[in-house]
Design a protein around this motif. Structure first.
Motif, short mmCIF file in Angstrom:
data_model
loop_
_atom_site.label_atom_id
_atom_site.label_comp_id
_atom_site.label_asym_id
_atom_site.label_seq_id
_atom_site.Cartn_x
_atom_site.Cartn_y
_atom_site.Cartn_z
N ALA A 134 0.83 -1.21 0.00
CA ALA A 134 0.00 0.00 0.00
C ALA A 134 0.87 1.26 0.00
O ALA A 134 0.56 2.24 -0.68
N ASP A 135 1.95 1.23 0.75
CA ASP A 135 2.85 2.39 0.79
C ASP A 135 3.37 2.74 -0.60
O ASP A 135 3.59 3.90 -0.92
N PHE A 136 3.58 1.71 -1.42
CA PHE A 136 4.07 1.99 -2.77
C PHE A 136 2.98 2.62 -3.63
O PHE A 136 3.22 3.57 -4.37
N PHE A 137 1.78 2.08 -3.53
CA PHE A 137 0.72 2.52 -4.44
C PHE A 137 -0.01 3.78 -3.97
O PHE A 137 -0.78 4.37 -4.72
N VAL A 138 0.22 4.19 -2.73
CA VAL A 138 -0.57 5.28 -2.17
C VAL A 138 -0.48 6.56 -3.00
O VAL A 138 -1.46 7.32 -3.10
N ALA A 139 0.66 6.77 -3.64
CA ALA A 139 0.85 8.02 -4.39
C ALA A 139 -0.05 8.12 -5.61
O ALA A 139 -0.24 9.21 -6.16
N SER A 140 -0.63 6.99 -6.04
CA SER A 140 -1.37 7.04 -7.30
C SER A 140 -2.86 7.34 -7.13
O SER A 140 -3.64 7.22 -8.07
#
Lengths: 928, 77
Positions: free
Chosen positions: B14-20
């Motif tokens: 989730a930390d990786f995808f949160v920016a999108s």
């Protein structure tokens, strides 16, 4: 087959316009800049020589290669004289013969006449030249001043230095300089006192890295392998591939009967082009070491003694236990791990056994713990899980960025190529917490070194990209033509935010913003920019993000798709690339195609005659977790020592203990075998028949130089086990396995043993569109079509320095040892590295009362171990470093459970620790 | 499978995808777990979510909801 003798053209080849000249009446056309000596050799005319060899620039010292050139005075040296249009050269005249004989007389007057008992007898260029010039007498006698009593230097474990036999041709010195780039040797003294010197007391005490280039270059017995001294000259050669790092050097295994006499780097080897390192050149003795286990063994419990059994009994026993476990706990209760030290064919067969005979996708490979983020990251951005360049490409680089890699130790033969280019003037940027040797290597401009804090990689790459985007350094034409508009726009919006600036991230990276800006500008505007990276990129909780960050940066600056540029993982083990290519990941079939893809699965099901699972299987860390919860109960481990190499040893060994059946296939009873119920002896690279694929996607042949010492090839073992499990599997040989791989894998469709024998090696994709392979990828378009930019938000690792554990431990490898040391610890390489040590900054050492050489205890929240300390300012303050080559060190007792978010690649590079001085030597122990 | 491990892994994703952005992040997280997690790991994650989902990021909880729709025939062995 006899010995392979490669043609020595005397001087290196050149690229240039064609020049035609006449040599001994024959017209010869060669590139401009070619020496007369080489032109003659190209025409089949051998000019006598001693100081010239085609791996080195011409030196012109021996005065043996003199020629006559029409219209020119004197007798110029053919090695240093370039060709010219219309030149007329005579290489053999009465005058030249007299001159050469005179020169040889002088050489021989100070050379021991012990040819019959000399180790180089039959392989000595001095001997050959004496014959070639017709030397019949030495008028000066042998009673004058000479060097016959010069003492031998036997300090190196692998080669001897006998200065009495030295002709001071400087080939060894030049090889060390030009080929290896270490500059360890010199000519000491002047005139008659001139002598080759390694500096220091002897070779062992010198800067020499034992790459063997000097031994290779020596025309006499001055520098010669001790194995040749002991056994005599070899009688036949077999071309094969080194089994150490991901460079994948080609070697001639030079044999007497079934015994290896020496390994000699092969000039036509695409990866190494005649160079080698201490491991590949000399450290092959483990393959025939007495510790090898050659017979299968079984035991009911891991506390029982081993019992040697026949192959049939071992296979039947394994199959019975696996079947019983599956009947009781389900099909998914067993799995296996393939090895990056095995051939493509062996790996392919094991993953096929797991998918087709075990009936699940619980297959993983040791790439999980090293370069799995490379596979993920490059596939997302470029479309394929591999590096972009061939090794030769570095010769066209103008700016080389090395990130989280230490090539002079980990990939020494490639490092030598890199250093050659750097000495020619290319610029070097090093991103690494440690001051690695490349930073201030001899005769090279000092690198721009960015000693970033461990764990700050993504912040660092974002800061570099921020400079590129906000200072207008984007290669707009490249991006517009080759990359996605949408993902590029989203990425630039993100990366341009002030929070990604070098200034804003100073506190995270620990680097002055000006230094980061300087590096970014240099990479973006310095010409061809190439990125080379290692496990310092991948073995982090954001390893995959960092790989994508590198790809973003390369695309944004247009540094992709031609020679001299690219994004290049330096793979750790010889066949990491191949083991991944062969479908070793639990979610991918061979060729990186997802198991859920019905069409791909259908292809394999048809050829394999088995129904295949469409769900991804367990990765290694997941297998271990599942073992502890009882749902995963048996494992087949091909050539990997997870009890030593994988992080958080306590967790790994607890999981192994929890399993009902652990099968280990290896050369030695490794640390993991202590938890095994079945031990299946493996074959060394000297017995294997197959292929390895190196870091540049180069598929090289591995040819057997001796029969399997275990009675079976490793692929046969997998076939027998699969058959015993009810899935009949058999092949006529390794070539047939490669044929099946080629039939099912589009990027391998042109690969066969016949093609490899014809071409030497090929780099995949090798197919109809590229029948001779693809040295450089993404030339006109990315494999996925348009390049995909990925937003790379920096997320700090949860593993942080605390008051209790204030230092950060990072791990790596050194030149003389390899991985868990199972191979190199069983060779003479031990002389350089008898134990793992802890490198610590002087300030950190002083604060703790630690002096150089003290024994220290390293404690993390996972466990403790003890090592000796080396106090060195190559470490930054707050960071300590060690290796994991010796099981007694227990380095992985202290590494943690944290891993990359996308792939579960362990975070070996960041462990919070405390270091204290201790008088105790304690076995590594895990914290309770 | 130990819940704490799965929670940590899922939250990292989730930390990786949160920016999108929310929707894309939910799809990204669900797609990643679907592509790379063995069914027993997914089942254990769902069970943890059903038991209250302690420690799970909201994006992961949302992704689990999306995942379960497409994962109704998840194999049991």
């Amino acid at each position: 087959m006899g010995l392979i003798h490669e043609t020595d053209f005397g001087t290196p080849g050149r690229d240039g316009a064609a020049v035609t000249l006449e040599i001994d009446g024959m017209a010869v056309t060669v590139p401009e800049g070619t020496s007369v000596m080489r032109a003659a050799m190209e025409a089949g005319v051998s000019v006598p020589r001693l100081c010239a060899t085609d791996s080195l620039e011409a030196f012109g010292s021996c005065r043996l290669c003199l020629v006559e050139i029409e219209g020119r005075k004197g007798t110029p040296a053919s090695c240093t004289t370039p060709v010219a249009p219309g030149m007329k050269v005579a290489t053999h005249t009465k005058r030249l013969a007299d001159l050469r004989r005179g020169v040889m007389e002088l050489y021989i007057s100070d050379h021991p006449l012990d040819c019959l008992t000399c180790a180089a007898n039959g392989d000595c260029e001095l001997q050959d030249m004496a014959g070639a010039v017709g030397l019949r007498e030495v008028r000066y006698g042998y009673d004058g001043a000479n060097h016959f009593d010069a003492p031998k230097d036997e300090s190196n474990p692998y080669f001897s230095f006998d200065p009495a036999k030295c002709i001071v041709c400087s080939r060894c010195v030049r090889a060390c300089d030009e080929v290896q780039g270490t500059f360890a040797l010199t000519i000491d003294g002047r005139g008659f006192a001139s002598a080759v010197s390694p500096g220091g007391d002897d070779f062992l005490d010198s800067e020499c890295v034992s790459c063997g280039a000097c031994v290779q270059a020596c025309p006499t017995a001055t520098l010669i392998e001790k194995s040749v001294i002991e056994r005599g000259q070899p009688e036949r050669s077999v071309l094969t591939t080194c089994a150490y790092c991901g460079v994948g050097c080609s070697f001639k295994a030079e044999m007497q009967g079934n015994e290896v006499v020496r390994m000699v780097p092969y000039k036509d080897g695409g990866a190494n082009e005649g160079h080698s390192c201490v491991k590949g050149r000399f450290a092959w003795g483990y393959a025939v070491h007495q510790d090898r286990v050659l017979n299968p063994m079984i035991r009911e419990r891991i506390t029982d003694p081993w019992r040697e059994v026949s192959w049939d009994e071992a296979i039947a026993y394994t199959a019975d236990r696996f079947r019983a476990i599956q009947e009781q706990y389900g099909r998914g209760a067993i799995g296996g791990i393939t090895s990056s030290r095995c051939t493509n064919e062996e790996v392919y067969v094991v993953q096929k056994m797991i998918r087709a005979a075990f009936g699940n996708n619980n297959v993983d490979t040791c790439a999980r713990v090293c370069h799995s983020p490379t596979g993920y990251g490059l596939k997302q951005t470029f479309g394929t899980s591999a590096g972009t360049q061939d090794f030769r490409s570095v010769a066209k680089s103008d700016v080389i960025m090395v990130i989280g890699a230490n090539p002079t130790d980990g990939h020494p033969v490639f490092a030598s190529r890199m250093k050659q280019r750097l000495r020619q003037g290319a610029k070097l940027i090093v991103l690494d917490p440690r001051r690695i040797d490349l930073v201030d290597a001899p005769r090279m401009p000092k690198a721009l070194h960015l000693p970033l804090r461990p764990g700050s990689n993504v912040a660092m790459i974002n800061a570099l990209a921020h400079v590129v985007v906000t200072e207008g350094l984007v290669a707009t034409d490249f991006v517009a033509e080759r990359c996605e508009d949408g993902s590029f726009a989203a990425w630039t919006d993100f990366i341009a935010e002030q929070r990604n600036s070098p200034e804003a991230l100073e506190a995270v990276t620990g680097l002055p913003a000006a230094l980061v800006r300087e590096a970014a500008r240099l990479y973006a505007t310095g010409g061809n920019g190439a990125i080379y990276y290692g496990l310092g990129v991948t073995e982090h909780s954001q390893g995959s993000t960092m790989v994508m960050g590198l790809a973003n940066l390369a695309m944004a600056t247009g540094n992709i798709g031609r020679e001299g540029v690219g994004v290049n993982p330096l793979r750790g083990q010889n066949n990491v690339q191949g083991s991944c290519d062969m479908g070793s990941f639990p979610h991918e079939l061979p060729g990186y195609r997802h198991v859920s893809d019905d069409a791909t699965r259908g292809l394999f099901e048809k050829v394999w005659g088995a129904r295949l699972e469409s769900e991804p299987g367990l990765r290694i860390p997941n297998m271990l977790d599942a073992a502890l919860d009882g749902s995963f109960r048996a494992i087949f481990i091909q050539g990997e020592d997870i009890a030593q190499s994988d992080p958080n040893t306590k967790h790994v060994t607890a999981a192994l203990r929890a399993m009902d059946c652990v099968v280990v296939q290896d050369l030695f009873l490794n640390e993991t075998a202590a938890f095994a119920h079945v031990f299946l002896p493996g074959t060394s690279f000297l017995e294997k028949d197959g292929t390895f694929t190196n870091a540049e996607r180069r598929i090289n042949r591995v040819r057997p130089v001796m029969a399997s010492k275990t009675g079976l090839d490793e692929w046969e073992v997998a076939c027998r086990l699969a058959t015993a499990l009810g899935y009949p599997m058999s092949y006529s040989g390794s070539a047939a396995i490669m044929d099946e791989i080629a039939s099912l894998t589009p990027t391998f469709s042109g690969v066969s043993f016949a093609a490899l024998d014809r071409l030497g090696s090929v780099q995949w994709p090798c197919n109809e569109a590229a029948p001779e392979g693809t040295p450089i990828m993404h030339m006109d378009r990315f494999v996925r079509g348009k390049g995909h930019f990925v937003v790379t938000e920096f997320v700090p690792t949860p593993e942080r320095a605390t008051r209790m554990f204030p230092l950060i431990l990072t791990t790596g490898r050194i030149l003389s040892q390899y991985n868990v040391g199972a191979q190199t610890r069983r060779t003479g390489n031990l002389v350089w590295h008898t134990e793992d040590v802890l490198e610590i900054h002087p300030h950190d050492a002083e604060e703790r009362g630690i002096a150089d050489g003290d024994r220290v205890m390293i404690a993390s929240r996972m466990g403790t171990t003890t090592l000796h300390a080396i106090v060195t300012d190559r470490m930054p303050q707050g960071v300590v470093y060690t290796t994991f080559h010796h099981p007694v060190s227990g380095t992985n007792v202290i590494t943690t459970e944290f891993s990359d978010w996308a792939t579960n690649c362990p975070e070996y590079k960041v462990t919070a620790v405390q270091v204290t001085r201790t008088n105790l030597q304690v076995d590594a122990e895990a914290a309770e | 499978m130990e819940s704490a491990t799965l929670v940590r892994m899922a939250n990292q994703i989730a930390d990786f995808f949160v920016a999108s952005g929310h929707d894309e992040a939910v799809n990204g997280i669900a797609g990643h777990i679907r592509s790379f997690w063995d069914p027993r790991m997914r089942r254990a994650l769902y069970a943890h979510a059903e038991a209250g989902g302690e420690g799970l990021a909201q994006l992961v909880i949302d992704a689990i909801a999306a995942l379960r729709l497409s994962d109704s025939k998840i194999p049991t062995s």
